[in-house]
Write a protein that holds these residues in place. Structure first.
Motif, PDB file in Angstrom:
ATOM      1  N   LEU A 149       0.730  -1.487   0.036  1.00  0.00           N
ATOM      2  CA  LEU A 149       0.122   0.197   0.251  1.00  0.00           C
ATOM      3  C   LEU A 149       0.730   1.084   0.110  1.00  0.00           C
ATOM      4  CD1 LEU A 149      -3.122  -0.823   2.697  1.00  0.00           C
ATOM      5  CD2 LEU A 149      -3.254  -0.963  -0.300  1.00  0.00           C
ATOM      6  N   LEU A 150       2.055   1.860   0.739  1.00  0.00           N
ATOM      7  CA  LEU A 150       2.990   2.869   0.801  1.00  0.00           C
ATOM      8  C   LEU A 150       3.602   2.287  -0.321  1.00  0.00           C
ATOM      9  CD1 LEU A 150       4.319   2.471   4.560  1.00  0.00           C
ATOM     10  CD2 LEU A 150       2.413   3.923   3.881  1.00  0.00           C
ATOM     11  N   ASN A 151       3.865   1.485  -1.433  1.00  0.00           N
ATOM     12  CA  ASN A 151       4.486   1.545  -2.535  1.00  0.00           C
ATOM     13  C   ASN A 151       3.639   1.921  -3.536  1.00  0.00           C
ATOM     14  OD1 ASN A 151       7.178   0.435  -1.190  1.00  0.00           O
ATOM     15  ND2 ASN A 151       6.373  -1.361  -1.867  1.00  0.00           N
ATOM     16  N   GLY A 197       1.224   9.065  -5.899  1.00  0.00           N
ATOM     17  CA  GLY A 197       1.603  10.611  -5.669  1.00  0.00           C
ATOM     18  C   GLY A 197       2.984  11.293  -6.465  1.00  0.00           C
ATOM     19  N   GLY A 198       3.797  10.168  -7.711  1.00  0.00           N
ATOM     20  CA  GLY A 198       5.253  10.777  -7.946  1.00  0.00           C
ATOM     21  C   GLY A 198       6.101  10.953  -7.038  1.00  0.00           C
ATOM     22  N   GLU A 212      12.927   5.339  -2.644  1.00  0.00           N
ATOM     23  CA  GLU A 212      13.637   4.925  -1.604  1.00  0.00           C
ATOM     24  C   GLU A 212      13.288   6.167  -0.475  1.00  0.00           C
ATOM     25  OE1 GLU A 212      15.161   7.990  -4.651  1.00  0.00           O
ATOM     26  OE2 GLU A 212      14.612   5.996  -4.544  1.00  0.00           O
ATOM     27  N   THR A 213      11.758   7.200  -0.628  1.00  0.00           N
ATOM     28  CA  THR A 213      11.610   7.656   0.409  1.00  0.00           C
ATOM     29  C   THR A 213      11.089   7.055   1.395  1.00  0.00           C
ATOM     30  OG1 THR A 213      11.059   9.793  -1.434  1.00  0.00           O
ATOM     31  CG2 THR A 213      10.383   9.948   0.757  1.00  0.00           C
ATOM     32  N   LEU A 214      11.438   6.929   2.862  1.00  0.00           N
ATOM     33  CA  LEU A 214      10.748   6.836   4.038  1.00  0.00           C
ATOM     34  C   LEU A 214       9.157   7.886   4.082  1.00  0.00           C
ATOM     35  CD1 LEU A 214      11.049   4.302   5.469  1.00  0.00           C
ATOM     36  CD2 LEU A 214      12.477   5.334   7.051  1.00  0.00           C
ATOM     37  N   PRO A 256       5.243  17.054   4.417  1.00  0.00           N
ATOM     38  CA  PRO A 256       4.650  17.186   2.640  1.00  0.00           C
ATOM     39  C   PRO A 256       3.982  15.809   2.175  1.00  0.00           C
ATOM     40  CG  PRO A 256       5.909  19.143   3.947  1.00  0.00           C
ATOM     41  CD  PRO A 256       6.188  17.965   4.609  1.00  0.00           C
ATOM     42  N   LEU A 257       4.985  15.202   1.798  1.00  0.00           N
ATOM     43  CA  LEU A 257       5.689  14.260   1.295  1.00  0.00           C
ATOM     44  C   LEU A 257       3.753  12.883   2.052  1.00  0.00           C
ATOM     45  CD1 LEU A 257       8.994  13.579   0.055  1.00  0.00           C
ATOM     46  CD2 LEU A 257       7.341  14.311  -1.213  1.00  0.00           C
ATOM     47  N   ALA A 258       4.148  13.023   3.131  1.00  0.00           N
ATOM     48  CA  ALA A 258       3.606  11.594   3.968  1.00  0.00           C
ATOM     49  C   ALA A 258       1.969  11.966   3.731  1.00  0.00           C
ATOM     50  CB  ALA A 258       4.023  11.706   5.834  1.00  0.00           C
ATOM     51  N   ASN A 259       2.209  13.174   3.318  1.00  0.00           N
ATOM     52  CA  ASN A 259       0.765  13.645   3.411  1.00  0.00           C
ATOM     53  C   ASN A 259      -0.245  13.972   1.907  1.00  0.00           C
ATOM     54  OD1 ASN A 259      -2.081  16.062   3.779  1.00  0.00           O
ATOM     55  ND2 ASN A 259      -0.840  17.299   3.104  1.00  0.00           N
TER      56      ASN A 259
END
Length: 494
Positions: free
Chosen positions: A385-387, A393-394, A398-400, A442-445
């Motif tokens: 799901l995270l992937n 979201g582009g 590798e972003t955690l 912001p990326l998690a959002n």
């Protein structure tokens, strides 16, 4: 992206017009037996892409001032805690949910009728609960010789001993959480009582499947057989309609088998039977709203494959599914479908083989396949799901999105305080953790904002998931299948 094969707006228009026409035919009052799901018809939305799960409700809302809903539930289903498989809740709980849903959108729910009531303790308790909530409850009873002993059924000792359900609207929709709830018997019992009182009333049936004006072996109709494999329903050419009109139409075995009896009952109640065939009784217009036959054929094939996987998993869970699996295998052959046609299966199995651990794969609407593997922090489906959210979201792979420092306290709470043996985050837990991170990151959002785009995606896991994870996928609207294996070698699974 899945092609749209069904014109939902056309359906709403044609369907409401057809029902209005049938009401007028009987002098202003119609008991309409709603087969299938009136609300949350996910089967229809899967096999008829473009059909919205609440389409039938929207159609009724167009004539809501004429509509009254009566909910039917078999007392035996209350007693044995029968579960609605697509939602994972019992039939009696679904009655409460449906009443809330209907009322919430402005439809009038008049009452609940418990059919085949024979003093079941759980049914009595449920009636008391409903009445405390202000819901009217009626009882209908078993009738000796049903359905063949017509003289007994249509008499004071048969329908006559049932409670008369007080109704006040032109269109009385009789619906239920699932099949076998006694909807038809409820309608006929009401006709008996109405005609005794000198009130003109009629009966019709709204059954979405099988679709009467599609070919017998059309995948959409075969998918209906897959959906009702546990009931041994079989699609058939309606011989009564063919004889009366020279027109080939499709119905299913139970309606065809019961029609002579039903016809005799209606004749005894009304003086004459208004219908010449089971197809005549129906008002379904779905078949006239298919705009891409290839799209619905492919969607139906995928549904049969999904049902097959569900059967395999049910058997692994110890449920009686051997005969169902055999039937589903035959149905897959009949439409030329194979498990290999499910695009998410092979990538999930390949990832599991490469990592020697449970894995999962999801197909996004643009056809992109995203996988997830098991780690010490996340289960395979949580990682998947995270992937998927990163891809949508582009966001670089590798972003955690959720730091280990966030996950580890949740794991300690799970294993230490709650006593869980599995420290990895379930799908609901990982989405909650992502929501927390979204407040400052912001990326998690951005990832969180992609969640609605998962609706309608296909997913496959190489192990049977927990009920918690299955429920999360259901709420997200993801069409999930699983291999019939457990991820752990133990006897008890939740």
């Amino acid at each position: 992206m899945q092609k749209i094969g069904f014109d939902n707006n056309k359906y709403l228009k044609l369907q409401s017009e057809k029902i209005k026409e049938r009401i007028s035919r009987f002098g202003g009052k119609l008991y309409l037996e709603f087969g299938g799901k009136l609300f949350d018809d996910y089967h229809a939305s899967r096999v008829l892409p473009g059909f919205e799960p609440d389409s039938k409700l929207k159609m009724l809302l167009q004539i809501k001032d004429q509509v009254e809903i009566v909910m039917a539930i078999a007392a035996a289903d209350i007693e044995k805690n029968k579960v609605r498989s697509d939602l994972g809740i019992t039939y009696d709980s679904d009655i409460l949910r449906l009443i809330d849903e209907f009322r919430g959108i402005g439809l009038y729910v008049g009452s609940v009728v418990m059919t085949q009531f024979a003093g079941q303790g759980a049914a009595i308790a449920f009636q008391e609960r409903l009445e405390k909530l202000g819901v009217k409850v009626y009882r209908h009873y078993p009738i000796e010789g049903y359905p063949s002993n017509i003289s007994e059924i249509v008499s004071e000792n048969g329908y006559g001993k049932n409670d008369y359900i007080e109704t006040s609207r032109e269109l009385v929709v009789v619906t239920a959480p699932g099949p076998g709830s006694g909807k038809m018997a409820t309608c006929l019992s009401q006709l008996y009582h109405e005609h005794k009182r000198g009130i003109k009333a009629g009966y019709a049936k709204f059954e979405t499947f099988p679709i009467w004006n599609l070919p017998l072996k059309h995948p959409v109709n075969i998918a209906y057989e897959a959906a009702t494999a546990d009931l041994d329903d079989v699609n058939m050419i309606d011989p009564f309609h063919l004889e009366a009109y020279g027109e080939t139409t499709v119905n299913y075995n139970r309606d065809i088998e019961i029609f002579p009896v039903l016809s005799a009952m209606l004749e005894r109640i009304m003086g004459e039977c208004p219908y010449k065939s089971p197809t005549d009784m129906g008002v379904n217009m779905a078949g006239k709203c298919i705009i891409d036959d290839d799209a619905v054929r492919e969607a139906a094939k995928q549904e049969i494959i999904r049902r097959y996987y569900t059967g395999l998993c049910d058997e692994r869970k110890g449920l009686p599914a051997e005969n169902i699996i055999f039937k589903l295998e035959l149905l897959m052959k009949k439409v030329g479908a194979d498990v290999k046609d499910r695009k998410v299966v092979s990538p999930a199995l390949a990832k599991a083989e490469a990592t020697d651990a449970p894995a999962a794969a999801i197909e996004l609407h643009d056809g992109t396949i995203i996988t997830g593997k098991t780690s010490d922090l996340l289960g395979a489906c949580s990682a998947m799901l995270l992937n998927a959210l990163k891809t949508l979201g582009g966001i670089p792979d590798e972003t955690l999105l959720i730091a280990r420092e966030i996950i580890e306290p949740i794991q300690r709470l799970k294993t230490g305080t709650f006593g869980s043996k599995n420290p990895r985050l379930h799908t609901d837990e990982v989405l909650l953790a992502l929501s927390i991170c979204a407040a400052d990151d912001p990326l998690a959002n951005k990832a969180l904002q992609q969640v609605p785009k998962l609706k309608g995606c296909e997913a496959h896991c190489t192990v049977i998931l927990s009920a918690v994870d299955e429920n999360t996928f259901r709420k997200l609207g993801i069409y999930l299948t699983c291999e019939p294996h457990y991820g752990e070698s133990k006897l008890y699974h939740v």
